[in-house]
Motif scaffolding. Structure first.
Motif, PDB file in Angstrom:
ATOM      1  N   PHE A  64       0.858  -1.192   0.000  1.00 33.48           N
ATOM      2  CA  PHE A  64       0.000   0.000   0.000  1.00 33.48           C
ATOM      3  C   PHE A  64       0.893   1.240   0.000  1.00 33.48           C
ATOM      4  N   VAL A  65       0.829   2.025  -1.077  1.00 30.53           N
ATOM      5  CA  VAL A  65       1.670   3.214  -1.234  1.00 30.53           C
ATOM      6  C   VAL A  65       0.770   4.430  -1.362  1.00 30.53           C
ATOM      7  N   ASN A  66       0.937   5.408  -0.469  1.00 33.42           N
ATOM      8  CA  ASN A  66       0.086   6.597  -0.506  1.00 33.42           C
ATOM      9  C   ASN A  66       0.894   7.853  -0.247  1.00 33.42           C
ATOM     10  N   THR A  67       0.386   8.968  -0.742  1.00 32.18           N
ATOM     11  CA  THR A  67       0.974  10.283  -0.484  1.00 32.18           C
ATOM     12  C   THR A  67      -0.153  11.266  -0.202  1.00 32.18           C
ATOM     13  N   PHE A  68       0.165  12.296   0.538  1.00 36.15           N
ATOM     14  CA  PHE A  68      -0.815  13.352   0.807  1.00 36.15           C
ATOM     15  C   PHE A  68      -0.613  14.445  -0.234  1.00 36.15           C
ATOM     16  N   LEU A  69      -1.684  14.789  -0.930  1.00 35.74           N
ATOM     17  CA  LEU A  69      -1.560  15.714  -2.045  1.00 35.74           C
ATOM     18  C   LEU A  69      -1.030  17.069  -1.614  1.00 35.74           C
ATOM     19  N   ASP A  70      -1.532  17.610  -0.504  1.00 35.34           N
ATOM     20  CA  ASP A  70      -1.054  18.930  -0.084  1.00 35.34           C
ATOM     21  C   ASP A  70       0.433  18.911   0.251  1.00 35.34           C
ATOM     22  N   ALA A  71       0.923  17.777   0.818  1.00 38.83           N
ATOM     23  CA  ALA A  71       2.350  17.648   1.121  1.00 38.83           C
ATOM     24  C   ALA A  71       3.170  17.556  -0.163  1.00 38.83           C
ATOM     25  N   SER A  72       2.639  16.850  -1.173  1.00 34.73           N
ATOM     26  CA  SER A  72       3.346  16.731  -2.464  1.00 34.73           C
ATOM     27  C   SER A  72       3.451  18.075  -3.152  1.00 34.73           C
ATOM     28  N   ILE A  73       2.379  18.862  -3.082  1.00 33.06           N
ATOM     29  CA  ILE A  73       2.394  20.192  -3.699  1.00 33.06           C
ATOM     30  C   ILE A  73       3.372  21.100  -2.963  1.00 33.06           C
ATOM     31  N   GLU A  74       3.368  21.012  -1.638  1.00 32.52           N
ATOM     32  CA  GLU A  74       4.284  21.829  -0.838  1.00 32.52           C
ATOM     33  C   GLU A  74       5.735  21.457  -1.125  1.00 32.52           C
ATOM     34  N   ALA A  75       5.990  20.174  -1.421  1.00 28.48           N
ATOM     35  CA  ALA A  75       7.350  19.714  -1.692  1.00 28.48           C
ATOM     36  C   ALA A  75       7.921  20.332  -2.966  1.00 28.48           C
ATOM     37  N   GLN A  76       7.045  20.826  -3.858  1.00 30.58           N
ATOM     38  CA  GLN A  76       7.521  21.470  -5.080  1.00 30.58           C
ATOM     39  C   GLN A  76       8.293  22.750  -4.781  1.00 30.58           C
ATOM     40  N   TYR A  77       8.097  23.272  -3.582  1.00 34.54           N
ATOM     41  CA  TYR A  77       8.726  24.541  -3.218  1.00 34.54           C
ATOM     42  C   TYR A  77       9.692  24.364  -2.052  1.00 34.54           C
ATOM     43  N   LYS A  78      10.258  23.157  -1.928  1.00 40.79           N
ATOM     44  CA  LYS A  78      11.143  22.892  -0.788  1.00 40.79           C
ATOM     45  C   LYS A  78      12.424  23.727  -0.860  1.00 40.79           C
ATOM     46  N   ALA A  79      12.911  24.013  -2.073  1.00 38.39           N
ATOM     47  CA  ALA A  79      14.128  24.846  -2.186  1.00 38.39           C
ATOM     48  C   ALA A  79      13.859  26.246  -1.654  1.00 38.39           C
ATOM     49  N   GLU A  80      12.681  26.799  -1.978  1.00 34.13           N
ATOM     50  CA  GLU A  80      12.316  28.120  -1.489  1.00 34.13           C
ATOM     51  C   GLU A  80      12.116  28.098   0.026  1.00 34.13           C
ATOM     52  N   ALA A  81      11.456  27.051   0.526  1.00 36.58           N
ATOM     53  CA  ALA A  81      11.221  26.941   1.963  1.00 36.58           C
ATOM     54  C   ALA A  81      12.539  26.813   2.720  1.00 36.58           C
ATOM     55  N   ARG A  82      13.460  26.026   2.161  1.00 29.87           N
ATOM     56  CA  ARG A  82      14.777  25.857   2.787  1.00 29.87           C
ATOM     57  C   ARG A  82      15.529  27.185   2.832  1.00 29.87           C
ATOM     58  N   THR A  83      15.516  27.911   1.728  1.00 26.73           N
ATOM     59  CA  THR A  83      16.194  29.207   1.675  1.00 26.73           C
ATOM     60  C   THR A  83      15.560  30.180   2.652  1.00 26.73           C
ATOM     61  N   SER A  84      14.227  30.156   2.729  1.00 23.91           N
ATOM     62  CA  SER A  84      13.516  31.043   3.650  1.00 23.91           C
ATOM     63  C   SER A  84      13.945  30.794   5.085  1.00 23.91           C
ATOM     64  N   THR A  85      14.033  29.529   5.475  1.00 25.50           N
ATOM     65  CA  THR A  85      14.429  29.193   6.852  1.00 25.50           C
ATOM     66  C   THR A  85      15.848  29.658   7.143  1.00 25.50           C
ATOM     67  N   ILE A  86      16.757  29.403   6.196  1.00 22.15           N
ATOM     68  CA  ILE A  86      18.158  29.787   6.409  1.00 22.15           C
ATOM     69  C   ILE A  86      18.303  31.302   6.465  1.00 22.15           C
ATOM     70  N   VAL A  87      17.615  32.015   5.560  1.00 16.72           N
ATOM     71  CA  VAL A  87      17.697  33.482   5.559  1.00 16.72           C
ATOM     72  C   VAL A  87      17.107  34.045   6.853  1.00 16.72           C
ATOM     73  N   LYS A  88      16.020  33.417   7.329  1.00 14.49           N
ATOM     74  CA  LYS A  88      15.378  33.862   8.571  1.00 14.49           C
ATOM     75  C   LYS A  88      16.350  33.736   9.750  1.00 14.49           C
ATOM     76  N   ILE A  89      16.985  32.573   9.840  1.00 13.45           N
ATOM     77  CA  ILE A  89      17.956  32.351  10.921  1.00 13.45           C
ATOM     78  C   ILE A  89      19.147  33.295  10.766  1.00 13.45           C
ATOM     79  N   ALA A  90      19.619  33.439   9.530  1.00 16.20           N
ATOM     80  CA  ALA A  90      20.789  34.292   9.274  1.00 16.20           C
ATOM     81  C   ALA A  90      20.506  35.751   9.616  1.00 16.20           C
ATOM     82  N   SER A  91      19.302  36.242   9.273  1.00 18.82           N
ATOM     83  CA  SER A  91      18.985  37.641   9.581  1.00 18.82           C
ATOM     84  C   SER A  91      18.911  37.847  11.093  1.00 18.82           C
ATOM     85  N   GLY A  92      18.375  36.843  11.805  1.00 21.36           N
ATOM     86  CA  GLY A  92      18.346  36.923  13.266  1.00 21.36           C
ATOM     87  C   GLY A  92      19.740  36.955  13.859  1.00 21.36           C
TER      88      GLY A  92
END
Length: 804
Positions: A659-687
């Motif tokens: 049985f193989v399943n994925t959550f659609l909202d998580a799959s869509i969010e994963a399309q922007y993981k590079a942006e999310a990763r950069t956002s987190t690093i920039v947030k920490i760096a600015s702090g």
């Protein structure tokens, strides 16, 4: 002499513990950020360089031209590799790589795994580490498989897997495959990732002989190894003749061009579409490297600011040393030695912080970075120490060594305009960098929130996607059976079957040449009658598919607005599809984002059957295996309970299949993981940048207040309020931060405007973002200043005036 320098340096540093701690803490944090970010950047830029022949390895890509349109693909025809090897003598070897998802039966249970179908030359071209097996003959027969270390353990535990059998289904039949080797898991910085390797001799189980020889159907990647001393530019003049011979009457000059991409450039080359594995935008590496350097420079600026600010307390020491015969260069060595000691301690602490925070950092960036304890990393650390020590110590050393001993010993030392201007400039630079990073943090965060909140044209909520992991024919039968079973459960609101779900992107690319000899391409998906309604896709005109109308199954088509616009269909309802297709358009849906928001909505065709569409299509391109998927919309409820319901229903229709399943909202969010990763690093760096700048500001204010104690005491005796004293000290720094904001605003605007160009759908930068960043910096600075100023302003003026 050197020993004496270090003894005096240590004595001075220990005598001023507070300022020394601020310098060391700031530099340590800067070093930590620099090292962690550089580890990530180095990982990004070292992709595929571990192959010993990487300088001779290339991935083939093609550029097909039809009139004024270009269709560039890194997924190539199956016949591409053998044709290059047979016609171009400079090609020493070739290897095709095709991603497949076979169903594997083991211990009477079915699993789905990711596999690569590769030629026997795979281990001759690439340096993946073989743990067991004969590297020269790993595919002695068709039904052979090489497992990765992790996959071998998954199926066989600690037992040796070589010589064992796995039952696998690639086509319509299940067959026994013998394990002939165990390979180390693919290194993370590799553009080729695998769980298992299967001989390319099995390609006939997936594709007909016609598709294997077709130049207009693309299914996998092709790699070539050139002979030593040969460059791609030497081969390009030979490719047109090769293609003319291969295409025959279909050949047009410049219509089908072949190029070679160095394997070491694949991961960061966004000028070409991705192949089997996702690629990365080099902009993110540049952004993060810039942030790492900026934070380090902010920390170095702290050192310089405090050293110059502390100059008055060191002036008498310099005067005495000069009177005693000390030369200027000896004083420079002395102060540079202090900077070197601080830097070395900071480096040790920074390395310790980096090591302690490596796992959390890996979680943020979704990588498995490790400290490379090799000579290059050691040299990098040593170079970093020398650079930081030079940047931090050189100007203060020169500045302090210039003091005139006569003036100093008479107590007539006054701060020079030059030093004050430099100190102000460094404060402005620190806060300009911090404000720019705050602006970037807010804008990137807004863009990511926009991704999450934008109306995609369909409803992605409460959707779980279940994969059949079977071919189109068998998968469709299983999917329909599963859908029927699901609808027996009241917790299931809707269920629909499609060849591709929204969790996969792009969908199938189809193309044809029309009667005007113009080439047209579009996206395609096979769906059931419930797809449009279940996914809440809006109909612009006409109707959706209806399972009660027999002709809809074979003869109906639904297109989106972009498709109608591409083909100039003003009144499309009732008309046949353009080109060689016979289906009738029964509906037009409003554009919906079935791909990521990086790209605009592409023209889309949907039908209920794919056979007649595929048979009449000139070009077919697939990035994912066309295996039916079931998208299930659940009613509101506990997530784990909903998954259990789906799994129990699956066991009813496919008891032996995984049985193989994925959550659609998580799959869509994963399309922007590079942006999310950069956002987190920039947030920490600015702090961290604000934190380091505030530490330096705190130290500088402390020094200024120590010099102005008597002035503050006199003001208090004359009736000055505490608030007026805070205002007196704060106003100069507030002006500096306003100047820093003026510098930061255009830089951040330009930087973010360039970054937002990556997206077809993006937010607008608003004025309040810049105002908020500036206000945040001013508030943080004023709090920092006030903490020390209030303490001084509340002190008894008698203590500061008793010597007068």
């Amino acid at each position: 002499m050197i020993r004496n320098y270090f003894k005096i340096a240590l004595r001075n540093l220990m005598h001023n513990k507070g300022y020394t701690a601020i310098k060391i803490a700031g530099l340590a944090v800067g070093v930590m950020c620099c090292i962690l970010i550089m580890l990530f950047v180095n990982s990004e830029w070292s992709f595929d360089k571990f192959h010993s022949k990487s300088d001779r390895l290339y991935r083939v890509w093609q550029d097909e031209k039809y009139e004024d349109q270009n269709f560039i693909n890194t997924i190539t025809p199956i016949i591409m590799g053998p044709t290059l090897e047979a016609n171009i003598p400079e090609v020493e070897g070739m290897c095709r790589v095709l991603s497949v998802n076979p169903t594997i039966t083991y211990s009477q249970k079915d699993f789905t795994d990711q596999a690569l179908m590769v030629d026997t030359s795979f281990f001759r071209l690439f340096d993946f580490k073989l743990l067991e097996g004969n590297r020269a003959n790993l595919f002695p027969q068709t039904n052979t498989v090489v497992l990765s270390k992790t996959t071998a353990k998954k199926y066989f535990g600690n037992t040796s897997a070589v010589g064992q059998y796995l039952e696998m289904q690639l086509g319509n039949e299940k067959e026994q495959f013998i394990v002939t080797g165990i390979i180390e898991d693919a290194p993370e910085p590799s553009s080729i990732q695998y769980n298992m390797l299967i001989s390319f001799a099995n390609v006939g189980k997936l594709f007909s002989e016609g598709l294997q020889k077709s130049w207009f159907n693309i299914f996998g990647e092709t790699y070539v190894m050139l002979r030593e001393g040969v460059s791609p530019e030497q081969l390009y003049p030979k490719f047109p003749d090769m293609m003319k011979q291969a295409l025959g009457e279909n050949y047009q000059p410049g219509g089908f061009e072949v190029y070679l991409q160095p394997i070491t450039e694949i991961h960061l080359d966004t000028s070409l579409p991705q192949g089997i594995q996702p690629i990365s935008n080099p902009k993110y590496s540049y952004i993060l490297a810039t942030i790492g350097i900026l934070i380090l420079l902010v920390a170095c600026a702290n050192f310089v600011i405090l050293a110059i600010g502390h100059s008055s307390s060191r002036a008498r020491e310099v005067g005495v040393r000069k009177v005693m015969g000390a030369e200027k260069h000896q004083l420079i060595y002395q102060f540079m030695g202090e900077a070197l000691i601080v830097t070395c301690v900071s480096m040790i602490l920074g390395l310790g912080f980096s090591l302690a925070l490596l796992n959390p950092f890996n979680t943020i960036i979704n990588r498995e970075l490790a400290f490379p304890l090799d000579i290059s990393f050691i040299l990098f650390c040593l170079l970093l120490v020398l650079v930081i020590a030079f940047i931090s110590g050189f100007y203060p050393a020169i500045f302090l060594s210039k003091f005139n001993p006569v003036v100093v010993l008479k107590g007539k030392l006054s701060s020079k305009k030059g030093s004050g201007l430099l100190r102000q400039s460094l404060v402005i630079g620190q806060f300009a960098a911090s404000i720019a990073m705050i602006i970037c943090t807010i804008v990137i965060g807004q863009q990511i929130d926009y991704f999450k909140s934008k109306d995609l044209g369909y409803n992605k909520e409460q959707i779980i996607v279940v994969s059949t992991n079977l071919n189109r024919k068998d998968g469709t039968v299983l999917a329909e059976r599963y859908r029927t079973e699901l609808l027996k459960h009241p917790e299931v609101a809707e269920a629909t079957v499609s060849l591709y779900s929204f969790a996969e992107s792009p969908w199938i690319t189809l193309g044809f040449t029309n009667e005007m000899n113009a080439y047209r391409s579009f996206q395609y998906n096979t769906v059931d009658a419930n797809f449009i309604e279940s996914m809440d896709i809006k109909i612009k005109e006409g109707r959706a598919f209806n399972h009660q109308i027999t002709s809809d199954i074979t003869n109906a088509a639904v297109v989106n607005e972009a498709f109608a616009s591409l083909f100039g269909l003003d009144e499309p309802i009732g008309k046949k599809l353009p080109g060689p297709f016979q289906q009738e358009i029964i509906g037009v849906v409003k554009n919906f984002n079935f791909q990521s928001l990086h790209t605009p909505v592409a023209p889309l065709l949907m039908t209920m059957r794919s056979d007649s569409i595929f048979s009449k299509t000139e070009n077919i391109g697939m990035a994912f295996s066309p295996q039916p998927r079931i998208s299930v919309r659940m009613k509101a409820g506990n997530l784990s309970d909903n998954v259990k319901i789906l799994e129990e229903a699956w066991k009813q229709v496919a008891p032996n299949q995984d049985f193989v399943n994925t959550f659609l909202d998580a799959s869509i969010e994963a399309q922007y993981k590079a942006e999310a990763r950069t956002s987190t690093i920039v947030k920490i760096a600015s702090g961290l940048s604000i934190f380091i700048a505030s530490m330096g500001l705190f130290g500088l204010v402390t020094l200024i207040l120590s010099r102005r104690k008597k002035e503050i005491g006199i003001r208090k005796v004359l009736g000055a309020k505490v608030i007026s004293i805070i205002k007196l000290i704060s106003i100069d720094f507030a002006v500096l931060i306003i100047v820093a904001s003026i510098i930061a605003f255009p830089l951040a605007w330009w930087f973010m405007k360039d970054w937002l160009q990556e997206f077809a759908y993006k937010v607008d930068m608003q004025w309040w973002v810049f105002a908020l960043a500036s206000l945040a910096a001013i508030v943080i600075a004023l709090i920092t200043i006030s903490l020390q100023t209030i303490k001084t302003a509340l002190s008894n003026p008698v203590h500061s005036l008793r010597t007068e």
